[in-house]
Structure formats: C-alpha cells, structure tokens
Design a protein around this motif. Sequence first.
Motif, PDB file in Angstrom:
ATOM      1  N   MET A 176      29.716  52.346  54.212  1.00 55.27           N
ATOM      2  CA  MET A 176      30.587  52.065  53.084  1.00 55.27           C
ATOM      3  C   MET A 176      30.977  53.368  52.394  1.00 55.27           C
ATOM      4  N   ASP A 177      32.278  53.524  52.044  1.00 57.69           N
ATOM      5  CA  ASP A 177      32.699  54.767  51.396  1.00 57.69           C
ATOM      6  C   ASP A 177      33.610  54.506  50.193  1.00 57.69           C
ATOM      7  N   ALA A 178      33.602  53.269  49.668  1.00 55.27           N
ATOM      8  CA  ALA A 178      34.491  52.916  48.561  1.00 55.27           C
ATOM      9  C   ALA A 178      33.676  52.452  47.361  1.00 55.27           C
ATOM     10  N   ASP A 179      34.337  52.391  46.223  1.00 53.95           N
ATOM     11  CA  ASP A 179      33.704  51.962  44.978  1.00 53.95           C
ATOM     12  C   ASP A 179      34.062  50.496  44.718  1.00 53.95           C
ATOM     13  N   THR A 180      33.094  49.725  44.231  1.00 57.22           N
ATOM     14  CA  THR A 180      33.325  48.295  44.021  1.00 57.22           C
ATOM     15  C   THR A 180      34.438  48.039  43.009  1.00 57.22           C
ATOM     16  N   ASP A 181      34.498  48.824  41.946  1.00 54.87           N
ATOM     17  CA  ASP A 181      35.551  48.628  40.942  1.00 54.87           C
ATOM     18  C   ASP A 181      36.923  48.943  41.521  1.00 54.87           C
ATOM     19  N   LEU A 182      37.006  50.000  42.335  1.00 57.60           N
ATOM     20  CA  LEU A 182      38.269  50.377  42.955  1.00 57.60           C
ATOM     21  C   LEU A 182      38.795  49.253  43.845  1.00 57.60           C
ATOM     22  N   ILE A 183      37.921  48.711  44.694  1.00 59.06           N
ATOM     23  CA  ILE A 183      38.331  47.650  45.615  1.00 59.06           C
ATOM     24  C   ILE A 183      38.680  46.378  44.847  1.00 59.06           C
ATOM     25  N   TRP A 184      37.919  46.075  43.783  1.00 53.46           N
ATOM     26  CA  TRP A 184      38.234  44.883  42.986  1.00 53.46           C
ATOM     27  C   TRP A 184      39.610  45.013  42.353  1.00 53.46           C
ATOM     28  N   ASN A 185      39.888  46.166  41.772  1.00 47.87           N
ATOM     29  CA  ASN A 185      41.195  46.372  41.137  1.00 47.87           C
ATOM     30  C   ASN A 185      42.324  46.339  42.154  1.00 47.87           C
ATOM     31  N   LYS A 186      42.014  46.738  43.394  1.00 47.29           N
ATOM     32  CA  LYS A 186      43.034  46.798  44.432  1.00 47.29           C
ATOM     33  C   LYS A 186      43.334  45.419  45.021  1.00 47.29           C
ATOM     34  N   TYR A 187      42.275  44.600  45.198  1.00 45.59           N
ATOM     35  CA  TYR A 187      42.460  43.321  45.871  1.00 45.59           C
ATOM     36  C   TYR A 187      41.926  42.121  45.092  1.00 45.59           C
ATOM     37  N   GLY A 188      40.793  42.289  44.436  1.00 45.48           N
ATOM     38  CA  GLY A 188      40.059  41.152  43.900  1.00 45.48           C
ATOM     39  C   GLY A 188      40.804  40.333  42.875  1.00 45.48           C
ATOM     40  N   ASP A 189      41.373  41.002  41.881  1.00 45.74           N
ATOM     41  CA  ASP A 189      42.022  40.284  40.793  1.00 45.74           C
ATOM     42  C   ASP A 189      43.152  39.392  41.309  1.00 45.74           C
ATOM     43  N   SER A 190      43.993  39.931  42.188  1.00 44.60           N
ATOM     44  CA  SER A 190      45.112  39.147  42.706  1.00 44.60           C
ATOM     45  C   SER A 190      44.637  38.010  43.604  1.00 44.60           C
ATOM     46  N   LEU A 191      43.533  38.235  44.345  1.00 46.30           N
ATOM     47  CA  LEU A 191      43.009  37.185  45.207  1.00 46.30           C
ATOM     48  C   LEU A 191      42.471  36.008  44.395  1.00 46.30           C
ATOM     49  N   VAL A 192      41.778  36.299  43.311  1.00 44.63           N
ATOM     50  CA  VAL A 192      41.277  35.222  42.455  1.00 44.63           C
ATOM     51  C   VAL A 192      42.447  34.436  41.860  1.00 44.63           C
ATOM     52  N   ASN A 193      43.488  35.138  41.440  1.00 43.30           N
ATOM     53  CA  ASN A 193      44.662  34.456  40.897  1.00 43.30           C
ATOM     54  C   ASN A 193      45.306  33.548  41.947  1.00 43.30           C
ATOM     55  N   GLU A 194      45.363  34.006  43.188  1.00 43.07           N
ATOM     56  CA  GLU A 194      45.921  33.179  44.255  1.00 43.07           C
ATOM     57  C   GLU A 194      45.085  31.915  44.451  1.00 43.07           C
ATOM     58  N   ILE A 195      43.761  32.068  44.461  1.00 41.28           N
ATOM     59  CA  ILE A 195      42.874  30.918  44.628  1.00 41.28           C
ATOM     60  C   ILE A 195      43.057  29.929  43.486  1.00 41.28           C
ATOM     61  N   ALA A 196      43.105  30.435  42.264  1.00 37.77           N
ATOM     62  CA  ALA A 196      43.253  29.572  41.090  1.00 37.77           C
ATOM     63  C   ALA A 196      44.580  28.821  41.129  1.00 37.77           C
ATOM     64  N   ILE A 197      45.660  29.526  41.455  1.00 38.08           N
ATOM     65  CA  ILE A 197      46.985  28.888  41.493  1.00 38.08           C
ATOM     66  C   ILE A 197      47.065  27.861  42.616  1.00 38.08           C
ATOM     67  N   ASP A 198      46.534  28.189  43.801  1.00 43.97           N
ATOM     68  CA  ASP A 198      46.559  27.238  44.915  1.00 43.97           C
ATOM     69  C   ASP A 198      45.813  25.962  44.571  1.00 43.97           C
ATOM     70  N   ASN A 199      44.636  26.095  43.952  1.00 43.68           N
ATOM     71  CA  ASN A 199      43.859  24.917  43.594  1.00 43.68           C
ATOM     72  C   ASN A 199      44.534  24.113  42.499  1.00 43.68           C
ATOM     73  N   ALA A 200      45.207  24.790  41.576  1.00 42.67           N
ATOM     74  CA  ALA A 200      45.947  24.080  40.531  1.00 42.67           C
ATOM     75  C   ALA A 200      47.080  23.270  41.142  1.00 42.67           C
ATOM     76  N   LYS A 201      47.795  23.861  42.097  1.00 42.88           N
ATOM     77  CA  LYS A 201      48.916  23.161  42.727  1.00 42.88           C
ATOM     78  C   LYS A 201      48.455  21.985  43.581  1.00 42.88           C
ATOM     79  N   GLN A 202      47.198  22.036  44.057  1.00 36.91           N
ATOM     80  CA  GLN A 202      46.680  20.915  44.837  1.00 36.91           C
ATOM     81  C   GLN A 202      46.584  19.648  43.992  1.00 36.91           C
ATOM     82  N   GLN A 203      46.422  19.816  42.688  1.00 36.02           N
ATOM     83  CA  GLN A 203      46.396  18.653  41.805  1.00 36.02           C
ATOM     84  C   GLN A 203      47.753  17.962  41.762  1.00 36.02           C
ATOM     85  N   LEU A 204      48.799  18.696  42.135  1.00 36.69           N
ATOM     86  CA  LEU A 204      50.162  18.157  42.117  1.00 36.69           C
ATOM     87  C   LEU A 204      50.667  17.923  43.533  1.00 36.69           C
ATOM     88  N   SER A 205      49.748  17.787  44.477  1.00 29.72           N
ATOM     89  CA  SER A 205      50.119  17.624  45.882  1.00 29.72           C
ATOM     90  C   SER A 205      51.052  16.427  46.051  1.00 29.72           C
TER      91      SER A 205
END
Length: 361
Positions: free
Chosen positions: A199-228
């Motif tokens: 491993m050669d990366a920092d956890t905060d760096l990777i979270w800021n790069k990918y994590g935040d947007s991925l969580v938002n995608e998961i949240a939005i997808d699950n919200a839209k499933q309620q309106l399937s």
Amino acid sequence: MADSLELQQVICPSCKQVISSFSPFAAEVECPYCHNKAFNPLITAKKVPVPERLIVFKTDENNFEQAMVANLVERDYVPTDIFSCINPENVIKAYLPMFLYEGRYQSSWSCKVAYEATEVRATSDGKGVKNKTVKKFAPHTGTSQGNFAFLCLAYEGKDIPDELRTFSTQFPYNTMASMEYDPNLLGLDSEDNLLTLPMDADTDLIWNKYGDSLVNEIAIDNAKQQLSGEEIQDFKASNSYDLKHNGRYVLAPFWFVYYTYNNEKHYFIMDGLGENSAMSTPINKEEVAFVEGKERIAKIVSWLWILAIILMFVAGFTAGLLTLGLWLVAKIVVRKVMNNQIQARLDASREARRVAASRLS
C-alpha cells in the motif's frame, strides 16, 4: 505481459534469477532457485504497514481460464483464431492493496412523481364536454438509510497496468470471503506467477478521491428504488454518512492476462472471487462489414415507401396504394432474411471459436 509489471521483478544477487513471488511485507526475500536470502527492495527505511484483512482466492487459474474462454466464445465479432494468441503461462495472480470503508448513510430526497388525472374538456365542436385522461406530476419526498461497505484501490503508483487500475479502483466488499490477515494464506510458496504490491496511499486521500461520491451514488440508488416503476422528474437528494473507521488496509485477489493480436494488446481481468470481470478484444472487421452490409440493405428497403407516394401522384392513387402494400411485405421479408443471415454468420463464428477453445484442453 505489460512492461510496467517488470518493475515488480526482483533479481537474486547470488544466482541472478528473477524472483517473481514474494511478500512485500517481509524484510527479506528468499530466492526459490539458490535459496539465498537478500534484502527486500520493496521495504524502505520507514515502517511498512501490514494489512488488517485478507480476501482469499475462491477461484484457481483453471476457473479464470474457463471464464476467459467463455467470454471470448460468446462475444460477437471476436476473430475465430483468437485462442492461438493467448499464452496461459502469462496469467498473473495478484493481491492488490485496498482500503475498506464501512459506515452508514442517511438520505433525504424529493422529486415529482407522475400520476393520471381526469379532466373535463370541451368537444371540438364546442357543443359538449368529454373526459380526458392526462398525466400530471405531484411533489413527493422521502428518506432512506442503510449500510455501505466497499473497497478502493490503495495504490497510486504506476507499477500496474491502467486496465487493472480501472477495474480495481472500487469494488464491493464480500464479508464472507474476508478474514484476518495471515501471510501464510497468501500462497507465496506456490508455483503461481504471483504479484503483490504494498500500500502506498493515504486513507483520507483515497476517500476524498472516490469514497464520498460512491456513498452518494449508493444513497441515491437506494432512494430511487423506493420509487421503482414510477415515472419521476427533478429528483434531488441530500445525503450524509458516518464512517465506521477511517479505512482498513485489505488485500484483495485478482487474476489478469495480456495477449497480443495483430500487434494490438488486449486483456482479460477477473477478481479472485469470480464475481466480476472486464476485457478488451480484437474485432473481426470482415464480420462487422458483413453485418453492416446486411443492415444497410434492410434500411434501403425501409425507405422505398417514398416510391409508393410518388406513384400516387404519377400513376394514380390505386397504383400507389398497391405499391405501398408490396413495399410493406418486402420490408418485412427483407428484414427477416437479413436478420437470419446476420445471426447465421455470428452463430458460425461463435461455433468456430467454441471448437478452437475445445482444442486448448
């Protein structure tokens, strides 16, 4: 194999043989040829972190090759001689460093949902009224929440191919396949062409790069499933999350192989659980041209209705109507014939690849 992988080779200082299987976490590397022990060049003066978790391989090289063969056989427009270019000895087994992010999200969302309403309208002559069904949109709000767990590649270096980096950048986390890290589970003593990277990366760096947007995608997808099944407009969501920890260091398993066809490099990648794969393939241009030619014929026939319209003005309505009927029949017949010829060509190529694949074993 890819040139970038050569950076992972270690040369034994005693017998000069290439050492391709070793742990990046051990201070010494033992040569499998002369058994001389040498300093691990991947170890630096700083403390090297050790993974917390390990996702073990649930597939072997044979499973990987079977998946690759099946994908190449079934994919259309792949050349029938494709298997003559693939060398099984080039298959690489890899453990890549990942960060595990777990937590819980909350989402508040709003949108407009379609519904049908009946309205009273005046008739065209203005002497009466009639009921008409119309579509309208009404405001709708809701909340959703749930857990998330995913892996992000914890390696920012250039020592892995771009395709493998893209494939492994974000991955779902399989809890059942994960266990506490034990170097003995890596299988470094096997004869597999095994690649490992620290491993050669920092956890905060990777979270800021990918994590935040991925969580938002998961949240939005699950919200839209309620309106399937509902037709919606103007969907908006406000999301928040709570991380269970600041990223845990995990090693995840992958298979990949590169091959060259007509001087072009292609690949097949699969995760070590056999759940996801990615590939690039050469294209049989002759077959593409054949299909495009048949589709062009069908398209030309579909536009011949214009002749029927012209005949209506030149030869009369009856002649034009008769021509229009003949065109409709011809359009259906030609489209069916062209589709059958296209399918027959693709089926023949698929069968040729299947026969070629059966000779590999």
